[in-house]
Design a protein around this motif. Sequence first.
Motif, PDB file in Angstrom:
ATOM      1  N   PHE A  59      35.897  49.875  27.099  1.00  0.00           N
ATOM      2  CA  PHE A  59      36.379  50.963  26.255  1.00  0.00           C
ATOM      3  C   PHE A  59      35.949  52.280  26.896  1.00  0.00           C
ATOM      4  CE2 PHE A  59      37.503  48.165  22.836  1.00  0.00           C
ATOM      5  CZ  PHE A  59      36.562  47.152  22.876  1.00  0.00           C
ATOM      6  N   TYR A  60      36.777  53.304  26.704  1.00  0.00           N
ATOM      7  CA  TYR A  60      36.493  54.607  27.299  1.00  0.00           C
ATOM      8  C   TYR A  60      36.756  55.722  26.302  1.00  0.00           C
ATOM      9  CZ  TYR A  60      36.682  52.069  31.726  1.00  0.00           C
ATOM     10  OH  TYR A  60      36.461  51.185  32.754  1.00  0.00           O
ATOM     11  N   ALA A  61      36.003  56.788  26.450  1.00  0.00           N
ATOM     12  CA  ALA A  61      36.332  58.008  25.733  1.00  0.00           C
ATOM     13  C   ALA A  61      37.639  58.556  26.291  1.00  0.00           C
ATOM     14  CB  ALA A  61      35.219  59.035  25.909  1.00  0.00           C
ATOM     15  N   ASP A  62      38.414  59.199  25.436  1.00  0.00           N
ATOM     16  CA  ASP A  62      39.702  59.744  25.887  1.00  0.00           C
ATOM     17  C   ASP A  62      39.521  60.727  27.040  1.00  0.00           C
ATOM     18  OD1 ASP A  62      41.231  59.879  22.568  1.00  0.00           O
ATOM     19  OD2 ASP A  62      41.055  58.249  24.025  1.00  0.00           O
ATOM     20  N   SER A  63      38.416  61.438  27.037  1.00  0.00           N
ATOM     21  CA  SER A  63      38.199  62.473  28.040  1.00  0.00           C
ATOM     22  C   SER A  63      37.999  61.923  29.448  1.00  0.00           C
ATOM     23  CB  SER A  63      36.993  63.326  27.642  1.00  0.00           C
ATOM     24  OG  SER A  63      35.828  62.529  27.530  1.00  0.00           O
ATOM     25  N   VAL A  64      37.672  60.639  29.561  1.00  0.00           N
ATOM     26  CA  VAL A  64      37.424  60.063  30.888  1.00  0.00           C
ATOM     27  C   VAL A  64      38.397  58.948  31.243  1.00  0.00           C
ATOM     28  CG1 VAL A  64      34.974  60.621  30.626  1.00  0.00           C
ATOM     29  CG2 VAL A  64      35.762  58.284  30.181  1.00  0.00           C
ATOM     30  N   LYS A  65      39.238  58.570  30.308  1.00  0.00           N
ATOM     31  CA  LYS A  65      40.160  57.464  30.531  1.00  0.00           C
ATOM     32  C   LYS A  65      41.063  57.755  31.721  1.00  0.00           C
ATOM     33  CE  LYS A  65      41.132  55.695  26.647  1.00  0.00           C
ATOM     34  NZ  LYS A  65      41.697  55.453  25.299  1.00  0.00           N
ATOM     35  N   GLY A  66      41.166  56.767  32.604  1.00  0.00           N
ATOM     36  CA  GLY A  66      41.983  56.944  33.797  1.00  0.00           C
ATOM     37  C   GLY A  66      41.241  57.538  34.982  1.00  0.00           C
ATOM     38  N   ARG A  67      40.046  58.070  34.735  1.00  0.00           N
ATOM     39  CA  ARG A  67      39.248  58.663  35.821  1.00  0.00           C
ATOM     40  C   ARG A  67      37.950  57.885  36.057  1.00  0.00           C
ATOM     41  NH1 ARG A  67      37.068  63.521  35.202  1.00  0.00           N
ATOM     42  NH2 ARG A  67      36.909  63.403  32.920  1.00  0.00           N
ATOM     43  N   PHE A  68      37.390  57.313  35.025  1.00  0.00           N
ATOM     44  CA  PHE A  68      36.129  56.569  35.124  1.00  0.00           C
ATOM     45  C   PHE A  68      36.391  55.080  34.952  1.00  0.00           C
ATOM     46  CE2 PHE A  68      32.993  60.098  33.510  1.00  0.00           C
ATOM     47  CZ  PHE A  68      33.531  60.980  34.443  1.00  0.00           C
ATOM     48  N   THR A  69      35.567  54.280  35.636  1.00  0.00           N
ATOM     49  CA  THR A  69      35.657  52.827  35.521  1.00  0.00           C
ATOM     50  C   THR A  69      34.259  52.243  35.363  1.00  0.00           C
ATOM     51  OG1 THR A  69      37.613  52.799  36.950  1.00  0.00           O
ATOM     52  CG2 THR A  69      36.464  50.712  36.595  1.00  0.00           C
ATOM     53  N   VAL A  70      34.069  51.489  34.298  1.00  0.00           N
ATOM     54  CA  VAL A  70      32.785  50.826  34.072  1.00  0.00           C
ATOM     55  C   VAL A  70      32.897  49.369  34.513  1.00  0.00           C
ATOM     56  CG1 VAL A  70      33.356  50.285  31.655  1.00  0.00           C
ATOM     57  CG2 VAL A  70      30.953  50.355  32.381  1.00  0.00           C
ATOM     58  N   SER A  71      31.848  48.863  35.136  1.00  0.00           N
ATOM     59  CA  SER A  71      31.825  47.474  35.578  1.00  0.00           C
ATOM     60  C   SER A  71      30.389  46.952  35.499  1.00  0.00           C
ATOM     61  CB  SER A  71      32.366  47.349  37.007  1.00  0.00           C
ATOM     62  OG  SER A  71      31.557  48.092  37.906  1.00  0.00           O
ATOM     63  N   ARG A  72      30.259  45.650  35.637  1.00  0.00           N
ATOM     64  CA  ARG A  72      28.922  45.060  35.616  1.00  0.00           C
ATOM     65  C   ARG A  72      28.850  43.862  36.532  1.00  0.00           C
ATOM     66  NH1 ARG A  72      27.686  43.622  29.592  1.00  0.00           N
ATOM     67  NH2 ARG A  72      25.882  42.506  30.446  1.00  0.00           N
ATOM     68  N   ASP A  73      27.635  43.577  36.980  1.00  0.00           N
ATOM     69  CA  ASP A  73      27.362  42.401  37.796  1.00  0.00           C
ATOM     70  C   ASP A  73      26.265  41.623  37.072  1.00  0.00           C
ATOM     71  OD1 ASP A  73      26.504  40.510  39.641  1.00  0.00           O
ATOM     72  OD2 ASP A  73      26.753  41.860  41.352  1.00  0.00           O
ATOM     73  N   ASN A  74      26.652  40.577  36.367  1.00  0.00           N
ATOM     74  CA  ASN A  74      25.681  39.831  35.556  1.00  0.00           C
ATOM     75  C   ASN A  74      24.673  39.075  36.408  1.00  0.00           C
ATOM     76  OD1 ASN A  74      26.743  40.801  33.182  1.00  0.00           O
ATOM     77  ND2 ASN A  74      27.944  38.964  32.734  1.00  0.00           N
ATOM     78  N   ALA A  75      25.017  38.779  37.627  1.00  0.00           N
ATOM     79  CA  ALA A  75      24.076  38.082  38.506  1.00  0.00           C
ATOM     80  C   ALA A  75      22.937  38.999  38.943  1.00  0.00           C
ATOM     81  CB  ALA A  75      24.803  37.547  39.732  1.00  0.00           C
ATOM     82  N   LYS A  76      23.208  40.298  38.946  1.00  0.00           N
ATOM     83  CA  LYS A  76      22.210  41.268  39.402  1.00  0.00           C
ATOM     84  C   LYS A  76      21.643  42.116  38.265  1.00  0.00           C
ATOM     85  CE  LYS A  76      24.260  41.776  43.993  1.00  0.00           C
ATOM     86  NZ  LYS A  76      24.847  42.710  44.972  1.00  0.00           N
ATOM     87  N   ASN A  77      22.096  41.899  37.044  1.00  0.00           N
ATOM     88  CA  ASN A  77      21.669  42.717  35.901  1.00  0.00           C
ATOM     89  C   ASN A  77      21.951  44.201  36.149  1.00  0.00           C
ATOM     90  OD1 ASN A  77      20.730  40.301  34.863  1.00  0.00           O
ATOM     91  ND2 ASN A  77      18.767  41.128  34.200  1.00  0.00           N
ATOM     92  N   MET A  78      23.146  44.485  36.618  1.00  0.00           N
ATOM     93  CA  MET A  78      23.522  45.853  36.957  1.00  0.00           C
ATOM     94  C   MET A  78      24.792  46.261  36.214  1.00  0.00           C
ATOM     95  SD  MET A  78      21.353  47.084  39.227  1.00  0.00           S
ATOM     96  CE  MET A  78      22.278  48.445  39.901  1.00  0.00           C
ATOM     97  N   VAL A  79      24.832  47.535  35.867  1.00  0.00           N
ATOM     98  CA  VAL A  79      26.028  48.156  35.294  1.00  0.00           C
ATOM     99  C   VAL A  79      26.357  49.370  36.148  1.00  0.00           C
ATOM    100  CG1 VAL A  79      27.093  49.149  33.240  1.00  0.00           C
ATOM    101  CG2 VAL A  79      25.280  47.475  33.005  1.00  0.00           C
ATOM    102  N   TYR A  80      27.647  49.638  36.309  1.00  0.00           N
ATOM    103  CA  TYR A  80      28.083  50.736  37.163  1.00  0.00           C
ATOM    104  C   TYR A  80      29.071  51.628  36.413  1.00  0.00           C
ATOM    105  CZ  TYR A  80      26.334  47.377  40.547  1.00  0.00           C
ATOM    106  OH  TYR A  80      25.556  46.478  41.229  1.00  0.00           O
ATOM    107  N   LEU A  81      29.115  52.876  36.833  1.00  0.00           N
ATOM    108  CA  LEU A  81      30.131  53.796  36.323  1.00  0.00           C
ATOM    109  C   LEU A  81      30.700  54.538  37.513  1.00  0.00           C
ATOM    110  CD1 LEU A  81      31.497  54.875  33.718  1.00  0.00           C
ATOM    111  CD2 LEU A  81      29.885  56.795  33.835  1.00  0.00           C
ATOM    112  N   GLN A  82      31.901  54.171  37.906  1.00  0.00           N
ATOM    113  CA  GLN A  82      32.603  54.859  38.981  1.00  0.00           C
ATOM    114  C   GLN A  82      33.340  56.043  38.386  1.00  0.00           C
ATOM    115  OE1 GLN A  82      32.689  54.383  42.353  1.00  0.00           O
ATOM    116  NE2 GLN A  82      33.996  56.198  42.474  1.00  0.00           N
TER     117      GLN A  82
END
Length: 125
Positions: A59-82
């Motif tokens: 889910f994204y705020a309208d202000s960042v939709k289409g520009r930001f991408t959130v992802s995660r790597d469960n094997a590494k316990n990491m979350v990212y925000l591109q």
Amino acid sequence: QVQLVESGGGLVQAGGSLNLSCAASKLTFTTHAMGWFRQAPGKEREFVARINWSGVTTFYADSVKGRFTVSRDNAKNMVYLQMDSLKSEDTAVYYCAADRRSSGRWVGVRDYYAWGQGTQVTVSS
């Protein structure tokens, strides 16, 4: 106690990109949804993005939709925000947060029980 550590912030020109990372520890990562929030000077902390436990639902705020991408790597316990196509109004301290609920669309500050220390993102115009 849960630890969340953000990194990757910095100074970037408008139109540029940054990739934020959040390292999570002392929690069962796959039972948590994770969120990104931001707080600009003089403003309240606001929701940016959320990713549920599997990484499939976001889910994204309208202000960042289409520009930001959130992802995660469960094997590494990491979350990212591109963050792409950055704008001056994206300037803020960005926080990673953990929610004990693994799914659902929870976007309020009070929906998250653990927070990182934040990382500064500054976009120059």
